[in-house]
Design an enzyme around this catalytic site. Structure first.
Site, PDB file in Angstrom:
ATOM      1  N   LYS A   8       0.847  -1.201   0.000  1.00 46.39           N
ATOM      2  CA  LYS A   8       0.000   0.000   0.000  1.00 46.39           C
ATOM      3  C   LYS A   8       0.876   1.242   0.000  1.00 46.39           C
ATOM      4  O   LYS A   8       2.036   1.221   0.405  1.00 46.39           O
ATOM      5  CB  LYS A   8      -0.939   0.020   1.206  1.00 46.39           C
ATOM      6  CG  LYS A   8      -0.267   0.121   2.578  1.00 46.39           C
ATOM      7  CD  LYS A   8       0.063   1.536   3.042  1.00 46.39           C
ATOM      8  CE  LYS A   8       0.792   1.541   4.374  1.00 46.39           C
ATOM      9  NZ  LYS A   8       1.491   2.810   4.653  1.00 46.39           N
ATOM     10  N   PRO A  90       9.751  -4.020  -0.398  1.00 48.36           N
ATOM     11  CA  PRO A  90      10.925  -3.646   0.402  1.00 48.36           C
ATOM     12  C   PRO A  90      10.590  -3.510   1.889  1.00 48.36           C
ATOM     13  O   PRO A  90       9.460  -3.162   2.254  1.00 48.36           O
ATOM     14  CB  PRO A  90      11.333  -2.287  -0.181  1.00 48.36           C
ATOM     15  CG  PRO A  90      10.708  -2.219  -1.523  1.00 48.36           C
ATOM     16  CD  PRO A  90       9.446  -3.016  -1.436  1.00 48.36           C
ATOM     17  N   GLU A  92      11.044  -1.911   5.790  1.00 46.31           N
ATOM     18  CA  GLU A  92      11.191  -0.576   6.399  1.00 46.31           C
ATOM     19  C   GLU A  92      10.964   0.529   5.380  1.00 46.31           C
ATOM     20  O   GLU A  92      11.731   1.471   5.267  1.00 46.31           O
ATOM     21  CB  GLU A  92      12.582  -0.428   7.033  1.00 46.31           C
ATOM     22  CG  GLU A  92      12.811  -1.342   8.217  1.00 46.31           C
ATOM     23  CD  GLU A  92      14.146  -1.082   8.895  1.00 46.31           C
ATOM     24  OE1 GLU A  92      15.136  -0.802   8.183  1.00 46.31           O
ATOM     25  OE2 GLU A  92      14.201  -1.140  10.123  1.00 46.31           O
ATOM     26  N   ALA A 100       0.726  -6.762   4.861  1.00 49.94           N
ATOM     27  CA  ALA A 100       0.184  -7.392   3.650  1.00 49.94           C
ATOM     28  C   ALA A 100       0.262  -8.912   3.768  1.00 49.94           C
ATOM     29  O   ALA A 100      -0.685  -9.627   3.418  1.00 49.94           O
ATOM     30  CB  ALA A 100       0.954  -6.911   2.419  1.00 49.94           C
ATOM     31  N   ASP A 132      -2.135  -1.765  10.113  1.00 46.23           N
ATOM     32  CA  ASP A 132      -2.329  -1.724   8.659  1.00 46.23           C
ATOM     33  C   ASP A 132      -3.076  -2.935   8.101  1.00 46.23           C
ATOM     34  O   ASP A 132      -3.476  -2.930   6.935  1.00 46.23           O
ATOM     35  CB  ASP A 132      -0.978  -1.600   7.936  1.00 46.23           C
ATOM     36  CG  ASP A 132      -0.410  -0.190   7.980  1.00 46.23           C
ATOM     37  OD1 ASP A 132      -1.211   0.764   8.081  1.00 46.23           O
ATOM     38  OD2 ASP A 132       0.819  -0.042   7.917  1.00 46.23           O
TER      39      ASP A 132
END
Length: 288
Positions: A8, A90, A92, A100, A132
């Site tokens: 996201k 990726p 951090e 996710a 998240d």
């Protein structure tokens, strides 16, 4: 079962204040993108986790592992899984890579074990693991409030491309929030009405103008290189540039693939880069 777990970006991230429990109240428009991890899940006795493509823990500190434990606690069933995560998102970066994966595990195990948990129940379980995960379960374009547990679907963004740039360093989420303490943010808040209007009309030019993330303020203090990298992207003339989440990834919004490719190839900074599109869903089953 093979699942695509989309990353996201935050098209806007406003911080309304700190709650008594230490969490921050947010107002954020989030967008799922076509960059994602692949999560393979098979039924098993215990919990066996393997990560390919990144040096990550495979024990109970991993969000995917926690997702299995959370489902066990919520259902009272001895759910087990053999999970392989092929990392593309990726680390951090502020792209919700861990969340996710956690969302993909909740989604996948609900199907594999025929748990018949509703989307609302999955969101509630996910919110206890990571702020998240509720958005990652929802995907598409959404307004996220509270500490991340309140997710309202918005009309999907179908136009535009994003060039994602991840510098060769990360930003600590905890430190990013701590650095905001005591700052006067009165004049820093994004124009919520204008960003929602731009999204509603899919006016990419206006959307680019109103991209705003309050955590950029603290990220620039933690590592001023972010400022230099952002300016490098702005010099390539996209519609707008913003840091995603607590960073360190930046994204440039473009109206078409031609411009996205132009930026991608002209960008010679160290780190990782990707061309992505908006993605209209959350975790997606690719193969049963």
């Amino acid at each position: 079962m093979l699942i695509f777990a989309p990353a996201k970006i935050n098209l806007t991230l406003d911080i309304l204040g700190k709650r008594p429990d230490g969490y921050h109240e947010l107002w954020s428009v989030m967008q799922a993108i076509t960059l994602g991890d692949l999560v393979e899940i098979e039924p098993a006795e215990g919990i066996n986790l393997r990560v390919v493509g990144a040096d990550l823990p495979v024990d109970s500190t991993n969000i995917a592992f926690k997702a299995v434990q959370a489902l066990r606690a919520a259902t009272g069933k001895a759910i087990g899984a053999s999970i392989t995560i092929r990392k593309k998102i990726p680390l951090e970066a502020g792209l919700a890579g861990g969340s996710a994966d956690g969302a993909a595990v909740l989604y996948g195990l609900n199907k594999l074990y025929n748990l018949n948990l509703s989307q609302e129940e999955l969101l509630e379980i996910g919110a206890k693991i990571s702020a998240d995960i509720p958005f990652c379960l929802t995907g598409g374009t959404a307004l996220v409030q509270g500490i991340g547990e309140k997710v309202k679907k918005l009309p999907p963004l179908k136009k535009g491309y994003f060039v994602i740039y991840k510098p060769p360093f990360g930003i600590s989420t905890k430190e990013a929030y701590l650095r905001l303490a005591g700052k006067d943010l009165t004049k820093e808040h994004p124009d919520r009405e204008k960003i929602l209007k731009a999204l509603g009309k899919e006016n990419l030019e206006d959307l680019g103008k109103f991209l705003k993330n309050l955590l950029e303020i603290s990220a620039l203090e933690i590592n001023p290189e972010i400022y230099k990298y952002k300016n490098e992207l702005l010099n390539l003339k996209p519609l707008g540039v913003l840091m995603s989440g607590s960073g360190s990834a930046l994204f440039a919004l473009t109206e078409n693939l031609k411009k996205a490719k132009e930026i991608y190839y002209q960008l010679t900074l160290p780190g990782q880069k990707f061309i992505v599109r908006p993605y209209a869903a959350g975790p997606t089953c690719l193969k049963l």
